[in-house]
Write an enzyme that holds these catalytic residues in place. Structure first.
Site, PDB file in Angstrom:
ATOM      1  NE  ARG A 189      -0.037  -8.527   2.347  1.00  0.00           N
ATOM      2  CZ  ARG A 189      -0.588  -8.185   3.503  1.00  0.00           C
ATOM      3  NH1 ARG A 189      -1.675  -8.757   3.937  1.00  0.00           N
ATOM      4  NH2 ARG A 189      -0.031  -7.243   4.248  1.00  0.00           N
ATOM      5  NE  ARG A 247      -2.328  -1.116   3.570  1.00  0.00           N
ATOM      6  CZ  ARG A 247      -1.747  -0.355   4.480  1.00  0.00           C
ATOM      7  NH1 ARG A 247      -1.761   0.976   4.356  1.00  0.00           N
ATOM      8  NH2 ARG A 247      -1.162  -0.873   5.523  1.00  0.00           N
ATOM      9  CB  CYS A 259       0.420  -6.233  14.001  1.00  0.00           C
ATOM     10  SG  CYS A 259       1.574  -4.898  13.663  1.00  0.00           S
ATOM     11  CE  LYS A 317      -6.461  -3.083   5.409  1.00  0.00           C
ATOM     12  NZ  LYS A 317      -5.916  -4.396   5.228  1.00  0.00           N
ATOM     13  CB  SER A 319      -0.765  -3.588   7.844  1.00  0.00           C
ATOM     14  OG  SER A 319      -1.917  -2.887   7.464  1.00  0.00           O
ATOM     15  CE1 TYR A 344       0.938  -6.249  -2.637  1.00  0.00           C
ATOM     16  CE2 TYR A 344      -0.169  -4.430  -1.531  1.00  0.00           C
ATOM     17  CZ  TYR A 344       0.369  -5.704  -1.507  1.00  0.00           C
ATOM     18  OH  TYR A 344       0.295  -6.437  -0.365  1.00  0.00           O
ATOM     19  CG  ASP A 353      -7.587  -6.968   6.663  1.00  0.00           C
ATOM     20  OD1 ASP A 353      -6.680  -6.703   7.481  1.00  0.00           O
ATOM     21  OD2 ASP A 353      -7.775  -6.313   5.626  1.00  0.00           O
ATOM     22  CG  HIS A 368      -7.268  -2.741   9.972  1.00  0.00           C
ATOM     23  ND1 HIS A 368      -5.978  -2.247  10.038  1.00  0.00           N
ATOM     24  CD2 HIS A 368      -7.212  -3.805   9.144  1.00  0.00           C
ATOM     25  CE1 HIS A 368      -5.183  -2.991   9.290  1.00  0.00           C
ATOM     26  NE2 HIS A 368      -5.908  -3.947   8.741  1.00  0.00           N
TER      27      HIS A 368
HETATM   28  P1  GTP Z   1      -2.303  -7.704   7.320  1.00  0.00           P
HETATM   29  O1  GTP Z   1      -2.810  -8.793   6.430  1.00  0.00           O
HETATM   30  O2  GTP Z   1      -1.265  -6.854   6.708  1.00  0.00           O
HETATM   31  O3  GTP Z   1      -3.389  -6.887   7.899  1.00  0.00           O
HETATM   32  O4  GTP Z   1      -1.473  -8.455   8.518  1.00  0.00           O
HETATM   33  P2  GTP Z   1      -2.035  -9.297   9.730  1.00  0.00           P
HETATM   34  O5  GTP Z   1      -2.387  -8.396  10.848  1.00  0.00           O
HETATM   35  O6  GTP Z   1      -3.071 -10.248   9.265  1.00  0.00           O
HETATM   36  O7  GTP Z   1      -0.717 -10.097  10.204  1.00  0.00           O
HETATM   37  P3  GTP Z   1      -0.338 -11.640  10.022  1.00  0.00           P
HETATM   38  O8  GTP Z   1      -1.220 -12.530  10.837  1.00  0.00           O
HETATM   39  O9  GTP Z   1      -0.202 -11.947   8.594  1.00  0.00           O
HETATM   40  O10 GTP Z   1       1.094 -11.662  10.705  1.00  0.00           O
HETATM   41  C1  GTP Z   1       2.140 -10.833  10.249  1.00  0.00           C
HETATM   42  C2  GTP Z   1       3.454 -11.349  10.735  1.00  0.00           C
HETATM   43  O11 GTP Z   1       3.457 -11.416  12.171  1.00  0.00           O
HETATM   44  C3  GTP Z   1       3.780 -12.753  10.240  1.00  0.00           C
HETATM   45  O12 GTP Z   1       5.133 -12.810   9.863  1.00  0.00           O
HETATM   46  C4  GTP Z   1       3.531 -13.627  11.435  1.00  0.00           C
HETATM   47  O13 GTP Z   1       4.336 -14.778  11.424  1.00  0.00           O
HETATM   48  C5  GTP Z   1       3.842 -12.704  12.619  1.00  0.00           C
HETATM   49  N1  GTP Z   1       3.019 -13.044  13.801  1.00  0.00           N
HETATM   50  C6  GTP Z   1       1.684 -13.244  13.838  1.00  0.00           C
HETATM   51  N2  GTP Z   1       1.257 -13.593  15.073  1.00  0.00           N
HETATM   52  C7  GTP Z   1       2.364 -13.602  15.853  1.00  0.00           C
HETATM   53  C8  GTP Z   1       2.587 -13.878  17.244  1.00  0.00           C
HETATM   54  O14 GTP Z   1       1.686 -14.181  18.021  1.00  0.00           O
HETATM   55  N3  GTP Z   1       3.878 -13.756  17.688  1.00  0.00           N
HETATM   56  C9  GTP Z   1       4.892 -13.414  16.853  1.00  0.00           C
HETATM   57  N4  GTP Z   1       6.121 -13.329  17.373  1.00  0.00           N
HETATM   58  N5  GTP Z   1       4.731 -13.161  15.535  1.00  0.00           N
HETATM   59  C10 GTP Z   1       3.486 -13.247  15.047  1.00  0.00           C
HETATM   60  C1  SPV Z   2      -2.868  -4.428   5.005  1.00  0.00           C
HETATM   61  O1  SPV Z   2      -1.889  -3.770   4.662  1.00  0.00           O
HETATM   62  O2  SPV Z   2      -3.450  -4.246   6.096  1.00  0.00           O
HETATM   63  C2  SPV Z   2      -3.373  -5.502   4.146  1.00  0.00           C
HETATM   64  C3  SPV Z   2      -2.834  -5.576   2.813  1.00  0.00           C
HETATM   65  O3  SPV Z   2      -4.236  -6.281   4.514  1.00  0.00           O
HETATM   66  S1  SPV Z   2      -3.603  -4.472   1.767  1.00  0.00           S
HETATM   67  O4  SPV Z   2      -4.833  -5.066   1.240  1.00  0.00           O
HETATM   68  O5  SPV Z   2      -2.653  -4.206   0.709  1.00  0.00           O
HETATM   69  O6  SPV Z   2      -3.958  -3.264   2.480  1.00  0.00           O
HETATM   70 MN    MN Z   3      -3.836 -10.346   7.299  1.00  0.00          MN
END
Ligand code: GTP
Ligand code: SPV
Ligand code: MN
Length: 634
Positions: free
Chosen positions: A405, A103, A284, A240, A282, A231, A311, A260
């Site tokens: 992704r 983004r 996290c 979003k 994002s 992207y 999400d 979110h």
């Molecule tokens: P977006 O899709 O961008 O909104 O991200 P998201 O909030 O869905 O995050 P996602 O679950 O994809 O995790 C992002 C990164 O954080 C990955 O590399 C995970 O492995 C890491 N992660 C997720 N949960 C944990 C956790 O409980 N502990 C740690 N140390 N890392 C984590």
């Molecule tokens: C985020 O960045 O929180 C995502 C990926 O889930 S995007 O759809 O590109 O915003």
């Molecule tokens: Mn996600």
């Protein structure tokens, strides 16, 4: 040269030229031709086509046959690569332009009539000025190309939550992704023909000129214009752009909320399911938490976790005075790196069919995909996300882009909730805020009440990640994880949250979590992932008044003994450390919150009062957890 425009190719390396004869063969079966019987729709499509000048207009009905034809087209033009169909049936591979990998917050605008309505945290330009500027960029940008018309619904068509959009795009990749991420076709068309209003979403990859990339929202016109990107979040306009920025604006006007947040259900051994929403910025941990697999000990007892969303959550007050949530999406656009059969087996299983992989590495031995930490063995005979030969044993560089992704259908998910398609959503017991904080934030704490919960969300900070362009690892304020996604003035957004609190007569409890606290060596202290269930269960115990909590300057904290550590190699001392707060660090934190809030001349007084309370509390030493007088009643 770009095959279908004749313009310089700005990305998509390796794309084959599509000759005229092949182009002729690109056709759509007669039964796929459809119309949308709604004058406003026709007029708008006509105007957009007049401006962008596509050679053809194709309506997308979301049928299997049409999707298959588009996949074939994308493979023929070289836009996508068909992956090993035995190992990954209906899965495809795509690379974006190397500079178009996340983004772009700097190029994302909220164009309300006045700057004040967009607020100090959004980029703003006068809408008329922005329309004029973008019309020039869109002029003739689809010449030689096809304009696809994608009617889609965010939410189940017919649900009181659902909103309709139409995206016009010249990208087959966008069409195929939208067909996974949203409900495309008949349901949306029926509502449009009944006269439903719709969000007018226009996208063109144009020539991917990064200096003319814009993702622009006109909330007052219910319109989104995006150009020069291909992207994810910049171009899948239902996500979003509509489901957060435009929807948050609608929600404020109509009395609901677009957040979110993931939505998950926890089923206890008695078969009762309680639902939790969690807002993390994002990358996290939303997708991971939403698909959590309980540790073995809990699985044996009969605990299960069900995914409603990973999400976005749309929330309304139900007739029963509780908060109810739906996930408006129909698929997952998840971060690939770090996803593996230990961290998130459910996500991995979800990507085994009908998935589009973007910017991961490719395994040339078997034409499958690879990313960092997928398995212990590095990829040896591979291609990196830039399409270069790549050997994981020798290369210093990453094989997959950190923000690579997968786009996967929700129905593939082994733990998808039976309520996924519910028209009314699920009732929410707890709202969780969280982010990446190496030191400041404890593992978990609870808000005293709704207003304190709103303060907790509004004062959130987190380290930046690869999900957006810019530096990674910098702590920034990100209220409710909505800083990049709020479609109007954030002070008004806080006010709306407070107002919703007055309408919810049976409110959820609010919590704050931090899975990312680090030790002196910078290693994560808390094991995270599946083990996060232990923290969620403490929250549900609190919601059901089963355990007491301890007063602290920042809110209620668990008695360390109330978070079950059975089977975990975590010393009681470590748990204390995870739950501890450092008053000096927190005094700085409070000062940072004050500075952040000071940019809003119109900050709701309730939040200023909460800040005053926090500052007052920080002068008080932390209560001794074992001191009965500091425990609060359950
Ligand atoms: P977006 O899709 O961008 O909104 O991200 P998201 O909030 O869905 O995050 P996602 O679950 O994809 O995790 C992002 C990164 O954080 C990955 O590399 C995970 O492995 C890491 N992660 C997720 N949960 C944990 C956790 O409980 N502990 C740690 N140390 N890392 C984590
Ligand atoms: C985020 O960045 O929180 C995502 C990926 O889930 S995007 O759809 O590109 O915003
Ligand atoms: Mn996600």
């Amino acid at each position: 040269m770009c095959p279908d425009t004749g313009k310089a190719e700005a990305g998509h390396r390796g794309r084959k030229r599509l000759n005229a004869e092949e182009n002729e063969r690109v056709h759509f079966k007669e039964e796929n031709k459809m119309t949308i019987n709604n004058q406003a729709v026709e007029t708008w499509i006509g105007e957009m086509a007049e401006m962008t000048r596509p050679d053809r207009i194709v309506y997308i009905d979301g049928s299997k046959e049409q999707i298959e034809e588009l996949r074939e087209l994308a493979v023929r033009t070289g836009e996508m690569i068909r992956l090993n169909q035995e190992l990954l049936p209906d899965c495809y591979y795509y690379r974006t332009s190397p500079k178009d990998v996340a983004r772009d917050e700097k190029r994302t605008l909220i164009c309300t009539k006045t700057r004040e309505e967009a607020g100090p945290t959004n980029n703003w330009t006068d809408p008329q000025e922005m329309y004029a500027k973008m019309k020039k960029l869109y002029q003739g940008c689809m010449k030689g190309r096809t304009m696809y018309v994608i009617p889609f619904s965010m939410g189940v068509p017919g649900s009181p939550f659902a909103k309709i959009g139409i995206e016009l795009t010249d990208s087959v990749y966008v069409v195929l992704n939208m067909c996974i991420m949203t409900r495309v076709g008949a349901g949306a068309v029926r509502l449009l023909e009944e006269g439903a209003d719709f969000t007018r979403c226009l996208h063109s990859k144009a020539d991917l000129n990064e200096n003319e990339k814009y993702i622009v929202h006109f909330p007052e016109d219910n319109a989104i214009w995006s150009i020069n990107s291909a992207y994810g979040g910049n171009v899948l306009l239902g996500k979003k752009c509509l489901a957060l920025r435009i929807a948050s604006f609608m929600g404020r006007n109509e009395g609901w909320m677009a957040e979110h947040m993931l939505i998950l259900g926890i089923e206890n051994p008695q078969g009762e399911v309680k639902y939790i929403c969690a807002a993390f910025p994002s990358a996290c941990g939303k997708t991971n938490l939403a698909m959590l697999i309980p540790p073995e000990l809990y699985r044996k007892q009969g605990y299960k976790v069900w995914t409603v969303g990973d999400d976005i959550a749309w929330l309304r007050v139900g007739e029963d005075g509780r908060l109810w949530a739906v996930n408006p999406e129909n698929g997952f656009f998840g971060v690939a790196p770090g996803t593996n059969d230990r961290s998130n087996p459910n996500a991995l299983a979800t990507t085994k069919r009908g998935t589009i992989f973007t910017n991961v590495a490719r395994n040339l031995d078997n034409n499958t995909v690879w990313w960092e930490r997928l398995d212990k063995e590095p990829l040896v005979n591979g291609e990196d996300w830039l399409g270069r030969p790549w050997n994981g044993r020798e290369s210093e560089e990453k094989g997959a882009h950190p923000n690579s992704r997968f786009t996967a259908p929700a129905e593939n998910c082994p733990c998808v909730s039976s309520e996924f398609n519910s028209l009314t959503g699920v009732p929410i017991s707890a709202i969780v805020f969280g982010g990446r904080r190496a030191k400041t934030e404890p593992l978990v704490y609870e808000a005293r009440n709704w207003n304190h919960g709103v303060f907790m969300g509004a004062s959130m900070s987190s380290e930046t990640t690869a999900a957006a362009n810019g530096a990674v690892g910098v702590v920034r304020h990100d209220p409710m994880a909505m800083l990049p996604f709020c479609g109007y003035n954030m002070a008004d957004y806080f006010r709306h949250w407070l107002e919703m609190g007055r309408q919810v007569t049976d409110p959820p409890k609010f919590f704050h979590v931090n899975w990312f606290r680090t030790d002196e060596e910078g290693a994560f202290i808390w094991p995270g992932f599946g083990e996060n269930l232990r923290v969620l269960l403490w929250m549900l115990d609190r919601c059901e008044h089963k355990v007491s909590a301890v007063k602290s300057p920042i809110g209620f904290q668990p008695d360390p003994r109330d978070i079950d550590l059975t089977g975990l190699d975590i010393a009681p001392e470590t748990m204390k450390k995870l739950l501890s707060i450092n008053l000096d660090i927190w005094k700085d934190e409070a000062a940072g919150i004050e500075t952040f809030f000071s940019q809003f001349p119109d900050l709701p007084k309730e939040l200023a009062e909460e800040l005053t309370t926090l500052k007052k509390n920080l002068l008080i030493p932390t209560a001794n957890p074992r001191n009965a007088s500091s425990s609060i009643a359950v």
